[in-house]
Motif scaffolding. Structure first.
Motif, PDB file in Angstrom:
ATOM      1  N   ARG A  10      35.084  43.569  57.576  1.00  0.00           N
ATOM      2  CA  ARG A  10      33.875  43.932  56.835  1.00  0.00           C
ATOM      3  C   ARG A  10      32.682  43.196  57.426  1.00  0.00           C
ATOM      4  NH1 ARG A  10      34.979  47.585  52.419  1.00  0.00           N
ATOM      5  NH2 ARG A  10      37.228  47.519  52.286  1.00  0.00           N
ATOM      6  N   ARG A  11      31.665  43.972  57.787  1.00  0.00           N
ATOM      7  CA  ARG A  11      30.401  43.393  58.253  1.00  0.00           C
ATOM      8  C   ARG A  11      29.362  43.747  57.212  1.00  0.00           C
ATOM      9  NH1 ARG A  11      25.833  43.011  61.384  1.00  0.00           N
ATOM     10  NH2 ARG A  11      25.954  41.626  63.160  1.00  0.00           N
ATOM     11  N   LEU A  12      28.898  42.742  56.494  1.00  0.00           N
ATOM     12  CA  LEU A  12      28.007  42.930  55.356  1.00  0.00           C
ATOM     13  C   LEU A  12      26.683  42.241  55.630  1.00  0.00           C
ATOM     14  CD1 LEU A  12      30.726  41.861  52.795  1.00  0.00           C
ATOM     15  CD2 LEU A  12      30.103  44.211  53.387  1.00  0.00           C
ATOM     16  N   THR A  13      25.603  42.991  55.529  1.00  0.00           N
ATOM     17  CA  THR A  13      24.276  42.427  55.764  1.00  0.00           C
ATOM     18  C   THR A  13      23.388  42.719  54.568  1.00  0.00           C
ATOM     19  OG1 THR A  13      24.458  42.669  58.161  1.00  0.00           O
ATOM     20  CG2 THR A  13      22.239  42.484  57.277  1.00  0.00           C
ATOM     21  N   GLY A  14      22.643  41.712  54.148  1.00  0.00           N
ATOM     22  CA  GLY A  14      21.706  41.883  53.048  1.00  0.00           C
ATOM     23  C   GLY A  14      20.537  40.938  53.222  1.00  0.00           C
ATOM     24  N   ARG A  15      19.535  41.131  52.380  1.00  0.00           N
ATOM     25  CA  ARG A  15      18.315  40.336  52.492  1.00  0.00           C
ATOM     26  C   ARG A  15      17.912  39.763  51.139  1.00  0.00           C
ATOM     27  NH1 ARG A  15      18.641  44.159  55.816  1.00  0.00           N
ATOM     28  NH2 ARG A  15      18.044  44.032  57.988  1.00  0.00           N
ATOM     29  N   LEU A  16      17.232  38.641  51.214  1.00  0.00           N
ATOM     30  CA  LEU A  16      16.639  38.051  50.026  1.00  0.00           C
ATOM     31  C   LEU A  16      15.313  37.426  50.411  1.00  0.00           C
ATOM     32  CD1 LEU A  16      17.970  34.574  49.352  1.00  0.00           C
ATOM     33  CD2 LEU A  16      19.423  36.053  50.714  1.00  0.00           C
ATOM     34  N   ARG A  17      14.489  37.190  49.426  1.00  0.00           N
ATOM     35  CA  ARG A  17      13.171  36.598  49.654  1.00  0.00           C
ATOM     36  C   ARG A  17      13.167  35.199  49.055  1.00  0.00           C
ATOM     37  NH1 ARG A  17       7.909  39.531  50.066  1.00  0.00           N
ATOM     38  NH2 ARG A  17       9.066  40.334  51.828  1.00  0.00           N
ATOM     39  N   VAL A  18      12.595  34.267  49.803  1.00  0.00           N
ATOM     40  CA  VAL A  18      12.496  32.868  49.375  1.00  0.00           C
ATOM     41  C   VAL A  18      11.021  32.484  49.397  1.00  0.00           C
ATOM     42  CG1 VAL A  18      13.121  30.491  49.932  1.00  0.00           C
ATOM     43  CG2 VAL A  18      14.798  32.321  50.258  1.00  0.00           C
ATOM     44  N   ALA A  19      10.573  31.841  48.331  1.00  0.00           N
ATOM     45  CA  ALA A  19       9.165  31.472  48.188  1.00  0.00           C
ATOM     46  C   ALA A  19       8.847  30.166  48.924  1.00  0.00           C
ATOM     47  CB  ALA A  19       8.799  31.366  46.715  1.00  0.00           C
ATOM     48  N   LEU A  20       9.235  30.112  50.191  1.00  0.00           N
ATOM     49  CA  LEU A  20       8.947  28.988  51.073  1.00  0.00           C
ATOM     50  C   LEU A  20       8.659  29.532  52.464  1.00  0.00           C
ATOM     51  CD1 LEU A  20      11.893  26.550  50.200  1.00  0.00           C
ATOM     52  CD2 LEU A  20       9.491  26.256  49.541  1.00  0.00           C
TER      53      LEU A  20
ATOM     54  N   GLY B  15      30.537  43.941  45.831  1.00  0.00           N
ATOM     55  CA  GLY B  15      29.619  43.114  45.062  1.00  0.00           C
ATOM     56  C   GLY B  15      28.599  42.358  45.894  1.00  0.00           C
ATOM     57  N   TYR B  16      28.533  42.652  47.198  1.00  0.00           N
ATOM     58  CA  TYR B  16      27.666  41.876  48.082  1.00  0.00           C
ATOM     59  C   TYR B  16      26.183  41.906  47.684  1.00  0.00           C
ATOM     60  CZ  TYR B  16      26.129  39.676  52.433  1.00  0.00           C
ATOM     61  OH  TYR B  16      25.581  38.819  53.349  1.00  0.00           O
ATOM     62  N   PRO B  17      25.619  43.051  47.336  1.00  0.00           N
ATOM     63  CA  PRO B  17      24.207  43.034  46.912  1.00  0.00           C
ATOM     64  C   PRO B  17      23.974  42.114  45.703  1.00  0.00           C
ATOM     65  CG  PRO B  17      24.873  45.263  47.438  1.00  0.00           C
ATOM     66  CD  PRO B  17      26.136  44.427  47.430  1.00  0.00           C
ATOM     67  N   ALA B  18      24.871  42.153  44.728  1.00  0.00           N
ATOM     68  CA  ALA B  18      24.740  41.275  43.554  1.00  0.00           C
ATOM     69  C   ALA B  18      24.935  39.817  43.952  1.00  0.00           C
ATOM     70  CB  ALA B  18      25.757  41.676  42.483  1.00  0.00           C
ATOM     71  N   PHE B  19      25.828  39.561  44.894  1.00  0.00           N
ATOM     72  CA  PHE B  19      26.071  38.210  45.407  1.00  0.00           C
ATOM     73  C   PHE B  19      24.780  37.635  45.980  1.00  0.00           C
ATOM     74  CE2 PHE B  19      27.547  35.802  49.273  1.00  0.00           C
ATOM     75  CZ  PHE B  19      28.127  34.725  48.615  1.00  0.00           C
ATOM     76  N   LEU B  20      24.078  38.409  46.808  1.00  0.00           N
ATOM     77  CA  LEU B  20      22.824  37.916  47.387  1.00  0.00           C
ATOM     78  C   LEU B  20      21.720  37.801  46.344  1.00  0.00           C
ATOM     79  CD1 LEU B  20      22.610  39.444  50.959  1.00  0.00           C
ATOM     80  CD2 LEU B  20      23.421  37.205  50.234  1.00  0.00           C
TER      81      LEU B  20
END
Length: 151
Positions: free
Chosen positions: A8-18, A130-135
């Protein structure tokens, strides 16, 4: 094991306020202690730079040890790790940090894992689902951590 997809190759993104240089630290072995409950990396030998390629550390979660090795890092921009949970799965985790608007950072996280047993294949499929929820949980935990720092 099943004939279906195993790796499984899982890629996702999140935003950090830094800004990227500050956000990068949150994805290092020592930096994750700030926002991941129970994260306590153990190093077999003393390290001064926890992101130096070749650095080895272990974590313990769900009653199992995971061994990590830093593969590559570009300070403030990216870091990648090999990870092996003996008898469960093996693969890599990569984190890339990029500048976003308003001084924030966009963080891309890629897990590339191969199950080592039939039971692990089912667990990895559940992780993938559950990867999107994980991120999202990472983004929320980091935001909560940063909120405490602002107080």
């Amino acid at each position: 094991m099943s004939a279906g997809p195993r790796r499984r190759r899982l890629t996702g993104r999140l935003r950090v306020a830094l800004a990227p240089a500050e956000a990068f630290r949150l994805f290092t072995p020592y930096g994750e202690r700030d926002w991941v409950e129970g994260w306590e990396p153990r190093f077999p030998e003393r390290v001064t730079d926890d992101t130096a390629p070749g650095t080895v550390f272990q974590t313990h979660a769900d009653g199992a040890a995971t061994t990590w090795i830093v593969l590559h890092r570009e300070p403030g921009r990216s870091v990648s790790y090999a990870r092996v949970r003996e008898g469960v799965h093996a693969g890599t985790v990569g984190v890339t940090v990029a500048r976003a608007e308003r001084g924030h950072s966009d963080v891309t996280v890629t897990y590339d894992l191969t199950p080592l047993t039939a039971a692990a294949e089912a667990d990895l499929a559940a992780f993938a689902a559950g990867y999107p929820a994980f991120l999202r949980s990472w983004q929320e935990a980091i935001a909560a951590h940063l909120g405490k720092m602002d107080q």
